[in-house]
Design a protein around this motif. Structure first.
Motif: not given
Lengths: 112, 113
Positions: A88-92, A100-112
């Protein structure tokens, strides 16, 4: 004004491994959120901090996920051990209280 | 539990035209906030517009405006003079009592030249 910073941007791991994500909120924002966004869906809250205290972690899978916000600034989200469905993408996000909330660019995690 | 429903998975619009994205929500709160966020392919979630439920006046932010119907629990987003840079996923969200957001599944908007 600097935005919400997250690292790493991408991570590939094998199932049963552990992984950690880091978030630095906007300066002065007391509230910090971690969201999980699975492909094709909207973000879902994992945990919400107010300063260094937990406000809501009702949807955090506590058997494998943990998060901390020491000193009420930076936060780390950890997964141990990872499962395939954690891909998934993990958003902070961060906010001033009641704003209002302001979001970061996210971390894209791939589990194989 | 609060829910947010976006019934249009995908929409397209010609550049310079106007498009409206639909959103309905369910909440038991009396005073709450509603949001539209934009998520371009870069995946950074960007706040588009915010509406306070106790305000009858619809929020407007440049080319973006909302049609907020509190009794119907409807919160649509209108984009005027669509631009190629408006191409993105658009998420409607409602704020819970603790301040976190409940998101809909999103609408993928494509602006065509």
């Amino acid at each position: 004004e600097a935005g919400v910073a997250q690292s790493p941007r991408y991570k590939i791991i094998e199932k049963r491994q552990s992984v950690a994500f880091w978030c630095n909120p906007i300066s002065g924002h007391a509230t910090l959120y971690w969201y999980q966004q699975i492909l094709g869906q909207g973000p879902k809250l994992l945990i919400q901090f107010q300063n260094n205290g937990v406000v809501d972690d009702s949807q955090l899978p506590k058997d494998r996920f943990s998060a901390e916000r020491l000193k009420g600034v930076d936060s780390t989200l950890k997964i141990q051990p990872a499962k395939l469905e954690d891909s998934a993408v993990y958003l902070c996000a961060s906010s001033l209280v009641g704003r209002a909330q302001y979001f970061g660019p996210g971390t894209r995690l791939l589990v194989l | 539990a609060q829910t947010v429903t976006q019934s249009q998975p995908e929409m397209s619009v010609q550049e310079a035209e106007t498009v409206t994205l639909s959103c309905t929500y369910d909440t038991s709160e009396n005073n709450y906030y509603l949001f539209w966020y934009k998520q371009p392919p870069s995946r950074q979630m960007i706040l588009v517009i915010r509406q306070e439920a106790y305000k009858q006046q619809n929020a407007t932010e440049n080319r973006f405006s909302v049609n907020f119907q509190k009794a119907a629990k409807s919160f649509s987003l209108k984009i005027s003079d669509s631009q190629l840079g408006d191409t993105a996923m658009y998420f409607c969200a409602s704020e819970t009592l603790s301040g976190n957001l409940i998101f809909g599944k999103g609408t993928k908007l494509s602006v065509k030249p």
